[in-house]
Motif scaffolding. Structure first.
Motif, mmCIF file in Angstrom:
data_model
loop_
_atom_site.group_PDB
_atom_site.id
_atom_site.type_symbol
_atom_site.label_atom_id
_atom_site.label_comp_id
_atom_site.label_asym_id
_atom_site.label_seq_id
_atom_site.Cartn_x
_atom_site.Cartn_y
_atom_site.Cartn_z
ATOM 1 N N SER A 84 1.008 -0.622 -0.310
ATOM 2 C CA SER A 84 0.407 0.257 -0.061
ATOM 3 C C SER A 84 0.790 1.141 0.190
ATOM 4 N N LEU A 85 1.705 1.059 1.395
ATOM 5 C CA LEU A 85 2.580 2.363 0.732
ATOM 6 C C LEU A 85 3.185 2.735 -0.916
ATOM 7 N N ALA A 122 2.980 6.007 -3.592
ATOM 8 C CA ALA A 122 4.202 6.685 -4.146
ATOM 9 C C ALA A 122 3.939 6.664 -5.847
ATOM 10 N N VAL A 123 3.927 5.449 -6.348
ATOM 11 C CA VAL A 123 3.695 5.020 -7.551
ATOM 12 C C VAL A 123 2.396 6.118 -7.626
ATOM 13 N N ILE A 124 1.189 5.774 -7.556
ATOM 14 C CA ILE A 124 -0.123 6.863 -7.542
ATOM 15 C C ILE A 124 0.214 7.550 -7.205
ATOM 16 N N THR A 125 0.276 8.567 -6.692
ATOM 17 C CA THR A 125 1.046 9.877 -6.311
ATOM 18 C C THR A 125 2.117 10.311 -7.407
ATOM 19 N N LEU A 126 2.697 9.666 -8.416
ATOM 20 C CA LEU A 126 3.343 10.235 -9.128
ATOM 21 C C LEU A 126 3.079 10.138 -10.362
ATOM 22 N N PHE A 127 2.145 9.616 -10.556
ATOM 23 C CA PHE A 127 1.599 9.084 -11.882
ATOM 24 C C PHE A 127 0.373 9.197 -12.346
ATOM 25 N N VAL A 128 -0.442 9.583 -11.641
ATOM 26 C CA VAL A 128 -1.977 10.469 -11.103
ATOM 27 C C VAL A 128 -1.445 11.405 -9.911
ATOM 28 N N ASN A 129 -2.449 11.033 -8.746
ATOM 29 C CA ASN A 129 -2.627 12.082 -8.169
ATOM 30 C C ASN A 129 -2.307 11.448 -7.340
ATOM 31 N N VAL A 186 -4.374 8.864 -2.156
ATOM 32 C CA VAL A 186 -4.529 8.554 -0.695
ATOM 33 C C VAL A 186 -6.094 7.086 -0.557
ATOM 34 N N VAL A 187 -6.961 7.258 -1.168
ATOM 35 C CA VAL A 187 -8.337 6.027 -1.830
ATOM 36 C C VAL A 187 -7.544 4.594 -2.190
ATOM 37 N N PHE A 188 -6.164 4.687 -2.813
ATOM 38 C CA PHE A 188 -5.780 3.686 -2.514
ATOM 39 C C PHE A 188 -5.297 2.401 -2.105
ATOM 40 N N MET A 189 -3.771 3.544 -1.361
ATOM 41 C CA MET A 189 -3.676 3.221 0.266
ATOM 42 C C MET A 189 -4.840 2.466 1.639
ATOM 43 N N VAL A 190 -5.742 3.317 1.448
ATOM 44 C CA VAL A 190 -6.745 3.140 2.571
ATOM 45 C C VAL A 190 -7.868 2.151 1.906
ATOM 46 N N PHE A 192 -4.529 25.889 2.938
ATOM 47 C CA PHE A 192 -4.117 26.678 4.910
ATOM 48 C C PHE A 192 -2.964 27.265 5.050
ATOM 49 N N LEU A 193 -1.971 25.913 4.932
ATOM 50 C CA LEU A 193 -0.538 25.254 5.447
ATOM 51 C C LEU A 193 1.136 25.764 4.205
ATOM 52 N N GLY A 194 0.167 26.107 2.909
ATOM 53 C CA GLY A 194 0.575 25.925 1.983
ATOM 54 C C GLY A 194 1.802 24.684 1.280
ATOM 55 N N MET A 195 1.840 24.063 1.849
ATOM 56 C CA MET A 195 2.063 22.844 1.030
ATOM 57 C C MET A 195 1.719 22.444 -0.148
ATOM 58 N N ASN A 196 3.268 22.186 -0.599
ATOM 59 C CA ASN A 196 3.080 22.060 -2.356
ATOM 60 C C ASN A 196 2.744 20.274 -2.601
ATOM 61 N N LEU A 197 1.287 19.695 -2.553
ATOM 62 C CA LEU A 197 0.853 18.460 -2.548
ATOM 63 C C LEU A 197 0.668 18.469 -3.933
ATOM 64 N N PRO A 198 0.849 17.623 -4.884
ATOM 65 C CA PRO A 198 0.047 16.810 -5.788
ATOM 66 C C PRO A 198 -1.068 16.341 -5.760
ATOM 67 N N LEU A 199 -2.165 17.329 -5.257
ATOM 68 C CA LEU A 199 -3.695 17.059 -5.296
ATOM 69 C C LEU A 199 -4.036 16.953 -6.404
ATOM 70 N N TYR A 200 -3.976 16.963 -7.480
ATOM 71 C CA TYR A 200 -4.951 16.722 -8.662
ATOM 72 C C TYR A 200 -4.315 17.167 -10.017
#
Length: 140
Positions: free
Chosen positions: A79-80, A84-91, A96-100, A132-140
């Protein structure tokens, strides 16, 4: 026989020391103007205290044998890696949904309704961190 509660407490203490000692390499600052090392130092201190409480508690409860389940370890690692792979290639939201959903296969019960609620909560937290915290996350 290795006591599971004792091993759990010692493991938590070891992890907290590893992160805590690393955090001390950064400037801690003050509570009014925190440095980059303050947050990890506080979190590692709280984790260390939980580990100490777990070790103390292990002396007063019945001993439970430590068992290792390679299937569950593989599921959690998968799952981890998938996250990482899905975050890299999709979003990150899809990851998060896959990992859960994938990591809960290692549990004793499986509920897709609970997994949906957890996924929604974690996605909301990711949005909070990004917006709100300004973190650079690849959400979508």
């Amino acid at each position: 026989m290795i006591d599971r509660n004792l091993a759990r407490g010692l493991f938590l203490m070891a992890i907290s020391l590893a992160f805590g000692l690393t955090a001390l390499k950064y400037p801690i600052g003050e509570f009014s103007r925190a440095g980059p090392g303050l947050f990890p130092a506080i979190v590692s201190l709280m984790l260390f205290l939980i580990g100490v409480a777990t070790v103390i508690r292990s002396r007063f409860v019945d001993k439970t044998a430590l068992t290792i389940n390679p299937k569950n370890i593989g599921i959690i690692l998968g799952s981890l890696i998938g996250f990482a792979v899905i975050t890299l290639f999709v979003n990150m939201l899809a990851a998060v949904v896959f990992m859960v959903f994938f990591s809960t296969l290692a549990g004793t019960s499986y509920s897709w309704k609970r997994n949906v609620k957890i996924s929604i909560g974690l996605c909301i937290m990711a949005f909070v961190f990004a917006k709100f915290l300004g973190m650079n996350l690849p959400l979508y």
